[in-house]
Design an enzyme around this catalytic site. Structure first.
Site, PDB file in Angstrom:
ATOM      1  N   GLY A  62     -37.918 -47.510  18.094  1.00  0.00           N
ATOM      2  CA  GLY A  62     -38.871 -48.311  18.869  1.00  0.00           C
ATOM      3  C   GLY A  62     -38.215 -48.968  20.066  1.00  0.00           C
ATOM      4  O   GLY A  62     -38.744 -48.946  21.182  1.00  0.00           O
ATOM      5  N   ASP A  71     -30.614 -50.023  19.931  1.00  0.00           N
ATOM      6  CA  ASP A  71     -31.096 -51.348  20.330  1.00  0.00           C
ATOM      7  C   ASP A  71     -30.576 -51.756  21.707  1.00  0.00           C
ATOM      8  O   ASP A  71     -31.274 -52.397  22.498  1.00  0.00           O
ATOM      9  CB  ASP A  71     -30.633 -52.442  19.343  1.00  0.00           C
ATOM     10  N   TYR A  94     -32.137 -62.665  21.946  1.00  0.00           N
ATOM     11  CA  TYR A  94     -32.969 -61.624  22.556  1.00  0.00           C
ATOM     12  C   TYR A  94     -34.449 -61.741  22.232  1.00  0.00           C
ATOM     13  O   TYR A  94     -35.300 -61.312  23.024  1.00  0.00           O
ATOM     14  CB  TYR A  94     -32.457 -60.227  22.170  1.00  0.00           C
TER      15      TYR A  94
END
Length: 414
Positions: free
Chosen positions: A258, A180, A75
């Protein structure tokens, strides 16, 4: 005789003083020459381009981004190279495009098979680098890139789900949704549906599935009191890290939040204006912005464990901070967030430059204090405790920080 000897000594002494003086002058000259190091990264460029050039120097092969020793479909290149593509679009510097292309060229073979990728792993992380293919295929029309994207879309179709439709993070992490995962998969899935799915019913189903992931993570992982979101949720409540009543992990991890923030501002690029889930995601983004701003440090940065700033061992962390900066700046630019959040982004960015960015003599830019990795479960087992999060590896120039730093720099036009 004695007099002559003394004169001789004086002359010899003067000779050595002269040599010492000359060599001292030469020494100064040498020092000056050493100090004039060639700038391999020009300092008159914007921070976004300076970081792009620094990354290319650190990792001459894009397949070795993330300090790899051998190429892997993963990723992090998807994140970093997407940032590179935006710098390329602004600068038209072909070497940036060539660097992006080199990753796909190396990892996608002539038949469209993805090297090192295994569909049966059902790992959401593997979807992210599909963004590179979404960028390259319209420019190259190479059939192998389209086939590789179709493979990733097939994975989304077969990805195991929780009972209410949430994608498992990986097959080896059953019944679990992680923050995530929304960034890893949903922007790709929405964009692929928009650009490559012709069947209207199937397209709408994908959009609905994408929005559902955000609805579920809000339902299961959001803490009503603080508005922050827990890193992971285990529907089975069997994991040692999971709360036996809620299934949530114990802490609010900076980068987990985030990832979630970036997933919202990015997925909205591809979700149709008239989709009913669009307004919900914008609502979630506003709740997220308020909660995250409440735990911002006075330096402008954010802590590794977000709401425990003063606790021993906690530290101001770069990757999460860069992600929040990008999320707020883009959210304001797109009109999703109130303009006050631009001040939050500016403060965060100034904090990064002042506290966590260093520049070497040759101009290479470093982003310091990046959490190298953090997860839940697995082997060795990661228990999601406070001690776990603060003791994971800290390093400079982790791509999970440099990529968002480039994106934030572009949004703020620094």
């Amino acid at each position: 005789m004695k007099k002559h000897k003394t004169r001789h000594h004086v002359l010899v002494g003067l000779f050595f003083v002269l040599i010492a003086f000359t060599s001292c002058k030469d020494g100064k000259k040498d020092t000056k020459e050493v100090a004039t190091v060639e700038k391999v990264v020009p300092e008159n460029l914007k921070w976004s381009e300076r970081m792009v050039l620094s990354e290319m120097l650190r990792f001459p092969k894009p397949s070795l981004l993330d300090f790899r020793t051998s190429p892997k479909w993963s990723y992090t290149p998807g994140l970093v190279l997407s940032a590179f593509s935006k710098v390329y679009e602004q600068t038209n510097n072909k070497k940036y495009y060539d660097y992006i292309y080199a990753y796909a060229d190396e990892l996608i073979d002539s038949t469209g098979a993805i090297e090192t990728y295994k569909l049966e792993n059902q790992n959401l992380d593997m979807i992210k680098s599909g963004d590179v293919l979404l960028y390259l295929y319209p420019k190259t029309k190479e059939e192998r890139f389209l086939k590789a994207m179709q493979t990733l879309d097939n994975q989304m179709e077969s990805q195991p789900k929780t009972s209410d439709g949430g994608y498992w993070h990986k097959k080896i992490y059953p019944h679990q949704m992680w923050l995530d995962g929304l960034y890893m998969a949903e922007p790709f899935h929405a964009r692929y549906a928009r650009d490559y799915i012709e069947d209207e019913a199937k397209k709408q189903k994908i959009y609905n599935d994408v929005v559902l992931q955000f609805d579920l993570i809000q339902k299961h992982s959001r803490d009503e009191k603080s508005g922050l979101l827990y890193h992971g949720w285990d529907e089975s409540k069997e994991q040692k890290w999971a709360n036996k009543e809620t299934g949530n992990s114990q802490h609010f991890w900076s980068r987990g939040m985030g990832w979630y923030g970036m997933s919202m501002v990015d997925v909205l690029d591809f979700l149709p204006e008239n989709h009913p889930g669009r307004e919900r995601i914008i609502t979630y983004l506003n709740q997220f912005a308020e909660a995250t701003t409440n735990v911002q440090d006075e330096t402008g940065l954010w802590w590794q464990v977000l709401n425990q700033g003063n606790r021993e061992g906690n530290y101001l962390e770069a990757t999460g901070t860069a992600m929040f900066t990008y999320t707020f700046a883009k959210g304001v630019r797109k009109g999703y967030l109130d303009k006050k959040y631009l001040d939050v982004a500016e403060k965060a960015y100034a904090g990064l430059l002042e506290n966590l960015i260093t520049v070497e003599e040759n101009g290479v830019v470093n982003l310091n204090k990046c959490c190298g990795v953090a997860g839940l479960g697995g082997n060795p087992y990661r228990d999601g405790s406070y001690e776990y999060y603060i003791n994971e590896m800290i390093r400079s120039n982790d791509p999970k920080g440099t990529g968002p730093f480039i994106l934030a720099s572009l949004e703020l036009n620094k």
